[in-house]
Write a protein that holds these residues in place. Structure first.
Motif, PDB file in Angstrom:
ATOM      1  N   SER A 227       1.733  -1.873   2.200  1.00  0.00           N
ATOM      2  CA  SER A 227       2.443  -1.836   3.479  1.00  0.00           C
ATOM      3  C   SER A 227       2.376  -0.430   4.087  1.00  0.00           C
ATOM      4  O   SER A 227       2.151  -0.263   5.293  1.00  0.00           O
ATOM      5  CB  SER A 227       3.899  -2.241   3.263  1.00  0.00           C
ATOM      6  OG  SER A 227       4.610  -2.125   4.459  1.00  0.00           O
TER       7      SER A 227
ATOM      8  N   SER B  43      -1.117   0.139   5.389  1.00  0.00           N
ATOM      9  CA  SER B  43      -1.298  -0.603   6.647  1.00  0.00           C
ATOM     10  C   SER B  43      -0.682   0.141   7.817  1.00  0.00           C
ATOM     11  O   SER B  43      -1.254   0.199   8.903  1.00  0.00           O
ATOM     12  CB  SER B  43      -0.682  -1.998   6.541  1.00  0.00           C
ATOM     13  OG  SER B  43      -1.451  -2.825   5.723  1.00  0.00           O
TER      14      SER B  43
ATOM     15  N   THR C 167      -3.240  -7.469   5.005  1.00  0.00           N
ATOM     16  CA  THR C 167      -3.372  -6.404   4.012  1.00  0.00           C
ATOM     17  C   THR C 167      -4.137  -5.205   4.570  1.00  0.00           C
ATOM     18  O   THR C 167      -4.910  -5.330   5.517  1.00  0.00           O
ATOM     19  CB  THR C 167      -4.115  -6.896   2.756  1.00  0.00           C
ATOM     20  OG1 THR C 167      -5.456  -7.240   3.126  1.00  0.00           O
ATOM     21  CG2 THR C 167      -3.420  -8.103   2.142  1.00  0.00           C
TER      22      THR C 167
END
Length: 114
Positions: free
Chosen positions: A9, A12, A32
């Motif tokens: 996360s 990203s 992802t």
């Protein structure tokens, strides 16, 4: 697994934060960070292929105009080949020479023969 999701996360968010708005829309729905990177690679490879095709077309459509100095024309051709080389596409000297000689006007036929 929780640690992986947390790091993915975060990665990203770094990816999304570094993109221009015009590119952001193409990856915002990918879940992802790995998927985002794959999508970006695909997107930029497509653009590079298009740019490569444009330069190859310019090389093969470049014909010397009457009144243009030979040196100017040859330098224009060399610049186009160098542009391709900067994209990772290289040609041997013999091919470049043949393409340049073929692009010359009729008055330079003796150069093509020798």
């Amino acid at each position: 697994m929780q640690d992986f999701l947390k790091r993915d996360s975060k990665a990203s968010l770094y990816i999304l934060g570094s993109l221009e708005k015009s590119v952001l829309d193409s990856v915002k729905d990918v879940c992802t960070s790995d998927g985002k990177m794959d999508k970006l690679t695909e997107l930029f490879n497509r653009q590079l292929t298009h740019a490569h095709s444009d330069v190859v077309g310019q090389i093969h459509n470049c014909k010397m105009s009457q009144g243009t100095p030979v040196m100017d024309h040859v330098m224009q051709m060399i610049n186009l080949f160098e542009k391709l080389e900067s994209m990772g596409i290289a040609f041997c000297l013999r091919y470049k020479t043949n393409v340049i000689l073929t692009s010359l006007i009729y008055a330079y036929v003796p150069f093509k023969i020798s």
